[in-house]
Write a protein that holds these residues in place. Structure first.
Motif, PDB file in Angstrom:
ATOM      1  N   ARG A 191       0.830  -1.212   0.000  1.00 14.61           N
ATOM      2  CA  ARG A 191       0.000   0.000   0.000  1.00 14.61           C
ATOM      3  C   ARG A 191       0.861   1.257   0.000  1.00 14.61           C
ATOM      4  NH1 ARG A 191      -4.776  -1.874   4.277  1.00 14.61           N
ATOM      5  NH2 ARG A 191      -5.214  -3.867   3.232  1.00 14.61           N
ATOM      6  N   PHE A 192       2.061   1.132   0.543  1.00 15.42           N
ATOM      7  CA  PHE A 192       3.038   2.229   0.509  1.00 15.42           C
ATOM      8  C   PHE A 192       4.396   1.643   0.845  1.00 15.42           C
ATOM      9  CE2 PHE A 192       1.339   2.057   4.824  1.00 15.42           C
ATOM     10  CZ  PHE A 192       2.481   2.091   5.609  1.00 15.42           C
ATOM     11  N   VAL A 193       5.445   2.433   0.627  1.00 18.44           N
ATOM     12  CA  VAL A 193       6.783   2.028   1.052  1.00 18.44           C
ATOM     13  C   VAL A 193       7.328   3.084   2.006  1.00 18.44           C
ATOM     14  CG1 VAL A 193       7.294   0.645  -0.989  1.00 18.44           C
ATOM     15  CG2 VAL A 193       7.876   3.082  -0.962  1.00 18.44           C
ATOM     16  N   VAL A 194       8.301   2.670   2.800  1.00 16.38           N
ATOM     17  CA  VAL A 194       8.888   3.532   3.811  1.00 16.38           C
ATOM     18  C   VAL A 194      10.337   3.822   3.409  1.00 16.38           C
ATOM     19  CG1 VAL A 194       9.368   3.819   6.255  1.00 16.38           C
ATOM     20  CG2 VAL A 194       7.448   2.380   5.525  1.00 16.38           C
ATOM     21  N   ALA A 195      10.628   5.077   3.123  1.00  9.32           N
ATOM     22  CA  ALA A 195      11.978   5.475   2.721  1.00  9.32           C
ATOM     23  C   ALA A 195      12.685   6.118   3.916  1.00  9.32           C
ATOM     24  CB  ALA A 195      11.906   6.462   1.566  1.00  9.32           C
ATOM     25  N   VAL A 196      13.916   5.678   4.168  1.00 10.91           N
ATOM     26  CA  VAL A 196      14.688   6.163   5.310  1.00 10.91           C
ATOM     27  C   VAL A 196      15.769   7.105   4.792  1.00 10.91           C
ATOM     28  CG1 VAL A 196      16.045   5.513   7.322  1.00 10.91           C
ATOM     29  CG2 VAL A 196      14.222   4.002   6.501  1.00 10.91           C
ATOM     30  N   LYS A 197      15.684   8.355   5.189  1.00 14.74           N
ATOM     31  CA  LYS A 197      16.580   9.383   4.651  1.00 14.74           C
ATOM     32  C   LYS A 197      18.033   9.153   5.040  1.00 14.74           C
ATOM     33  CE  LYS A 197      12.807  12.697   5.326  1.00 14.74           C
ATOM     34  NZ  LYS A 197      12.380  13.895   6.085  1.00 14.74           N
ATOM     35  N   THR A 198      18.270   8.609   6.214  1.00 17.53           N
ATOM     36  CA  THR A 198      19.653   8.462   6.688  1.00 17.53           C
ATOM     37  C   THR A 198      20.391   7.317   6.002  1.00 17.53           C
ATOM     38  OG1 THR A 198      18.755   7.144   8.509  1.00 17.53           O
ATOM     39  CG2 THR A 198      19.219   9.478   8.949  1.00 17.53           C
ATOM     40  N   THR A 199      19.657   6.354   5.447  1.00 19.45           N
ATOM     41  CA  THR A 199      20.303   5.208   4.787  1.00 19.45           C
ATOM     42  C   THR A 199      20.103   5.215   3.281  1.00 19.45           C
ATOM     43  OG1 THR A 199      18.328   3.801   5.037  1.00 19.45           O
ATOM     44  CG2 THR A 199      19.949   3.783   6.836  1.00 19.45           C
ATOM     45  N   GLY A 200      19.091   5.973   2.796  1.00 15.68           N
ATOM     46  CA  GLY A 200      18.790   5.978   1.373  1.00 15.68           C
ATOM     47  C   GLY A 200      18.086   4.727   0.894  1.00 15.68           C
ATOM     48  N   ILE A 201      17.466   3.991   1.817  1.00 14.10           N
ATOM     49  CA  ILE A 201      16.826   2.702   1.507  1.00 14.10           C
ATOM     50  C   ILE A 201      15.319   2.824   1.714  1.00 14.10           C
ATOM     51  CG2 ILE A 201      16.564   0.320   2.359  1.00 14.10           C
ATOM     52  CD1 ILE A 201      19.574   0.347   2.900  1.00 14.10           C
ATOM     53  N   TYR A 202      14.551   2.120   0.880  1.00 22.18           N
ATOM     54  CA  TYR A 202      13.103   2.031   1.110  1.00 22.18           C
ATOM     55  C   TYR A 202      12.721   0.582   1.382  1.00 22.18           C
ATOM     56  CZ  TYR A 202      12.509   0.628  -3.856  1.00 22.18           C
ATOM     57  OH  TYR A 202      12.572  -0.009  -5.077  1.00 22.18           O
ATOM     58  N   CYS A 203      11.694   0.418   2.236  1.00 23.26           N
ATOM     59  CA  CYS A 203      11.305  -0.898   2.750  1.00 23.26           C
ATOM     60  C   CYS A 203       9.802  -1.113   2.672  1.00 23.26           C
ATOM     61  CB  CYS A 203      11.711  -1.034   4.218  1.00 23.26           C
ATOM     62  SG  CYS A 203      13.444  -0.796   4.560  1.00 23.26           S
TER      63      CYS A 203
END
Length: 277
Positions: free
Chosen positions: A28-40
């Motif tokens: 339904r959505f993804v979670v992007a983490v600014k400090t790592t540059g990764i989305y989950c």
């Protein structure tokens, strides 16, 4: 024609789902983490970052366009493939005269059986076998009204043997097939309409099982289907039990098409009511 823009995300709800590692939110959505540059995926098992370090985006494509890369632990890009496999499996079940086995179904959509079993249940709330059973029950009620005999009806519905049909009819029709064909003759039926996230749900029960469960506002269709039955409003205890079960039933993945979502929801409620889930 332009593409329909995605609906805005409720970020507070998204954060709550992310904190809870809610598998129902995957896709339904993804979670992007600014400090790592990764989305989950929301359900990713990785340690949770601080709220101010998180962005929520509608799709993996949007995350990639924003410069993030996919998590190698939860593989968020695979969610789309998982959903497509479930949709394809539903099409196969709907088209089959006899419900396909889990091994056959999983092979046809390219997954290992046990893994696909989990994917399917996560998306729909029921197993592939339960979804197929719901489709067969619907065909059975139609066939009983249309076919010249009970034997013809059971084979038309996809049953391989009369014994399974008669065993199912007790709980899934709430009466013997012959009584159903005679309009519910001699059967007492209690009904109620319970609110659900997918609309009003009519549930009609007998002392043997479920006479009808469908997205309807009143008892009119029930009366038309079973005009010879003794049909009355359910008592308070029965109404409360049904309402609690309906309210506690998870809604299938919104990406699934109708009527599959409604069939799956009805089957999940049916299992809870019959104690077979």
């Amino acid at each position: 024609m332009t593409d329909t823009p995605p609906e805005p995300l409720d970020e507070d709800a998204a954060w709550t789902a992310f904190q809870a590692r809610d598998r129902a939110a995957d896709g339904r959505f993804v979670v992007a983490v600014k400090t790592t540059g990764i989305y989950c995926r929301p359900s990713c098992a990785a340690r949770r970052p601080r709220r101010e370090h998180v962005r929520f985006l509608n799709t993996p494509g949007a995350a990639r366009a924003a410069g993030f890369r996919a998590c190698l632990r939860c593989l968020p890009d695979d969610v789309t493939r998982d959903r497509q496999a479930v949709v394809a499996a539903i099409v196969l079940i709907d088209a089959a005269d006899v419900p396909p086995s889990l091994d056959t179904l999983a092979a046809q959509v390219g997954y290992a059986p046990h893994h696909f079993h989990r994917l399917f249940k996560r998306a729909t709330g029921v197993t592939p076998a339960a979804y197929a059973r719901a489709r067969r029950t619907a065909r059975a009620t139609q066939a009983l009204a249309a076919e010249p005999s009970i034997t013809a009806a059971l084979y038309e519905a996809g049953y391989a043997a009369p014994s399974r049909f008669y065993a199912d009819s007790d709980q899934r029709l709430g009466m013997a097939p012959g009584q159903w064909r005679r309009g519910g003759e001699g059967v007492a039926i209690a009904w109620t309409v319970a609110p659900s996230p997918m609309g009003p749900l009519l549930v009609a029960v007998t002392d043997r099982g479920l006479a009808r469960i469908a997205f309807e506002n009143d008892e009119h269709a029930l009366v038309r289907a079973l005009p010879a039955a003794d049909i009355r409003p359910a008592d308070a205890a029965t109404r409360d039990r049904i309402a609690r079960i309906v309210a506690a039933t998870d809604v299938p993945d919104p990406v699934l098409a109708e009527p599959a979502r409604r069939i799956a929801f009805i089957e999940a409620v049916s299992q809870a009511l019959l104690g077979t889930g």
